[in-house]
Design an enzyme around this catalytic site. Structure first.
Site, PDB file in Angstrom:
ATOM      1  N   CYS A  10      -2.904   5.137  -7.914  1.00  0.00           N
ATOM      2  CA  CYS A  10      -2.477   6.268  -7.086  1.00  0.00           C
ATOM      3  C   CYS A  10      -1.542   7.128  -7.928  1.00  0.00           C
ATOM      4  O   CYS A  10      -1.551   7.039  -9.162  1.00  0.00           O
ATOM      5  CB  CYS A  10      -1.835   5.798  -5.783  1.00  0.00           C
ATOM      6  SG  CYS A  10      -0.354   4.780  -6.003  1.00  0.00           S
ATOM      7  N   ASN A  13       2.351   4.710  -7.812  1.00  0.00           N
ATOM      8  CA  ASN A  13       2.255   3.239  -7.913  1.00  0.00           C
ATOM      9  C   ASN A  13       3.375   2.543  -7.142  1.00  0.00           C
ATOM     10  O   ASN A  13       3.838   1.454  -7.528  1.00  0.00           O
ATOM     11  CB  ASN A  13       2.227   2.783  -9.377  1.00  0.00           C
ATOM     12  CG  ASN A  13       1.809   1.326  -9.580  1.00  0.00           C
ATOM     13  OD1 ASN A  13       2.242   0.664 -10.517  1.00  0.00           O
ATOM     14  ND2 ASN A  13       0.980   0.800  -8.712  1.00  0.00           N
ATOM     15  N   CYS A  15       3.266   3.133  -3.346  1.00  0.00           N
ATOM     16  CA  CYS A  15       2.797   3.101  -1.945  1.00  0.00           C
ATOM     17  C   CYS A  15       1.361   2.580  -1.834  1.00  0.00           C
ATOM     18  O   CYS A  15       1.121   1.435  -1.439  1.00  0.00           O
ATOM     19  CB  CYS A  15       2.891   4.482  -1.299  1.00  0.00           C
ATOM     20  SG  CYS A  15       4.565   5.155  -1.240  1.00  0.00           S
ATOM     21  N   ARG A  16       0.386   3.419  -2.206  1.00  0.00           N
ATOM     22  CA  ARG A  16      -1.017   3.077  -1.937  1.00  0.00           C
ATOM     23  C   ARG A  16      -1.577   2.005  -2.868  1.00  0.00           C
ATOM     24  O   ARG A  16      -2.168   1.017  -2.400  1.00  0.00           O
ATOM     25  CB  ARG A  16      -1.882   4.349  -2.021  1.00  0.00           C
ATOM     26  CG  ARG A  16      -1.596   5.322  -0.920  1.00  0.00           C
ATOM     27  CD  ARG A  16      -2.197   6.682  -1.206  1.00  0.00           C
ATOM     28  NE  ARG A  16      -1.512   7.340  -2.316  1.00  0.00           N
ATOM     29  CZ  ARG A  16      -1.874   8.496  -2.853  1.00  0.00           C
ATOM     30  NH1 ARG A  16      -2.949   9.117  -2.387  1.00  0.00           N
ATOM     31  NH2 ARG A  16      -1.183   9.017  -3.828  1.00  0.00           N
ATOM     32  N   SER A  17      -1.433   2.195  -4.188  1.00  0.00           N
ATOM     33  CA  SER A  17      -2.108   1.250  -5.092  1.00  0.00           C
ATOM     34  C   SER A  17      -1.484  -0.150  -5.092  1.00  0.00           C
ATOM     35  O   SER A  17      -2.232  -1.127  -5.189  1.00  0.00           O
ATOM     36  CB  SER A  17      -2.252   1.815  -6.511  1.00  0.00           C
ATOM     37  OG  SER A  17      -1.015   2.102  -7.107  1.00  0.00           O
ATOM     38  N   ASP A 127      -1.834  10.346   0.778  1.00  0.00           N
ATOM     39  CA  ASP A 127      -0.514  10.003   0.241  1.00  0.00           C
ATOM     40  C   ASP A 127       0.491   9.896   1.394  1.00  0.00           C
ATOM     41  O   ASP A 127       0.746  10.884   2.082  1.00  0.00           O
ATOM     42  CB  ASP A 127      -0.100  11.119  -0.728  1.00  0.00           C
ATOM     43  CG  ASP A 127       1.208  10.819  -1.444  1.00  0.00           C
ATOM     44  OD1 ASP A 127       1.941   9.919  -0.992  1.00  0.00           O
ATOM     45  OD2 ASP A 127       1.490  11.499  -2.440  1.00  0.00           O
TER      46      ASP A 127
HETATM   47  P1  4NP Z   1       1.769   6.677  -4.026  1.00  0.00           P
HETATM   48  O1  4NP Z   1       2.821   7.605  -3.233  1.00  0.00           O
HETATM   49  O2  4NP Z   1       1.045   7.593  -4.995  1.00  0.00           O
HETATM   50  O3  4NP Z   1       0.865   6.153  -2.974  1.00  0.00           O
HETATM   51  O4  4NP Z   1       2.585   5.609  -4.727  1.00  0.00           O
HETATM   52  C1  4NP Z   1       3.767   8.399  -3.902  1.00  0.00           C
HETATM   53  C2  4NP Z   1       4.951   7.845  -4.334  1.00  0.00           C
HETATM   54  C3  4NP Z   1       5.903   8.621  -4.970  1.00  0.00           C
HETATM   55  C4  4NP Z   1       5.645   9.967  -5.159  1.00  0.00           C
HETATM   56  C5  4NP Z   1       4.452  10.521  -4.725  1.00  0.00           C
HETATM   57  C6  4NP Z   1       3.514   9.738  -4.099  1.00  0.00           C
HETATM   58  N1  4NP Z   1       6.626  10.775  -5.783  1.00  0.00           N
HETATM   59  O5  4NP Z   1       6.429  12.001  -5.839  1.00  0.00           O
HETATM   60  O6  4NP Z   1       7.654  10.263  -6.261  1.00  0.00           O
END
Ligand code: 4NP
Length: 160
Positions: A10, A13, A15-17, A127
């Site tokens: 994602c 790294n 939340c989703r992955s 996201d």
């Molecule tokens: P992820 O979510 O891609 O599912 O881990 C996010 C986590 C952090 C950020 C964006 C999306 N960020 O902008 O810090």
């Protein structure tokens, strides 16, 4: 025999992955395939390298019975396409970034995670970072469904 390696990707790294990594790892363990299938996750961005998963992702995972608190963020590298056999992008933006990084010879390894889901209409895992807790429950539902389909596909392709 060398293990089959699966990498969920994602943006951050956190939340989703890592959720997908935890869900798929549990499924692989429950299927008795831990020796054959190895699972990891990474982010296209580097903001959360070394960080544990987001508190809300950890809470949702715990609510569903898995512990992802030991995972740590890392950034995807071009060499991951040599090491891994299945590289699963959470959304189209991740997919585009990975397409640019991926050596041409390994393009067949790259998929959208929800290509393996039962509902063909939903293509992306949204996201959840800037949303509420319900976004994390939705992420969990989507990746759990896709994880089942992915394991079925790997079992077919590798005779497991
Ligand atoms: P992820 O979510 O891609 O599912 O881990 C996010 C986590 C952090 C950020 C964006 C999306 N960020 O902008 O810090």
């Amino acid at each position: 025999m060398a293990p089959i390696r699966v990498l969920f990707i994602c943006l951050g790294n956190i939340c989703r992955s890592p959720t997908a990594e935890g869900v798929f790892t549990k499924l692989v363990e429950d299927s008795g395939l831990s020796e054959r299938i190895h699972v990891d996750s990474a982010g296209t961005g580097d903001w959360h390298v070394g960080d544990p998963p987001d508190r809300r992702a950890r809470a949702e995972a715990a609510r569903r019975g898995i512990d992802i608190s030991g995972l740590r963020g890392r950034q995807v590298a071009r060499s991951d396409f040599d090491t891994f056999h299945y590289v699963l992008a959470m959304d189209q933006s991740n997919y585009r970034d990975l397409s640019r990084l991926c050596p041409t010879a390994h393009r067949g390894k790259l998929h959208l995670c929800l290509d393996f889901a039962s509902d063909a209409d939903e293509r992306e895992v949204p996201d959840p970072y800037y949303g509420g807790d319900d976004g994390f429950a939705h992420v969990y539902d989507l990746v759990e469904d896709a994880a089942r389909g992915l394991l079925q596909r790997i079992r077919q392709e590798h005779g497991l």
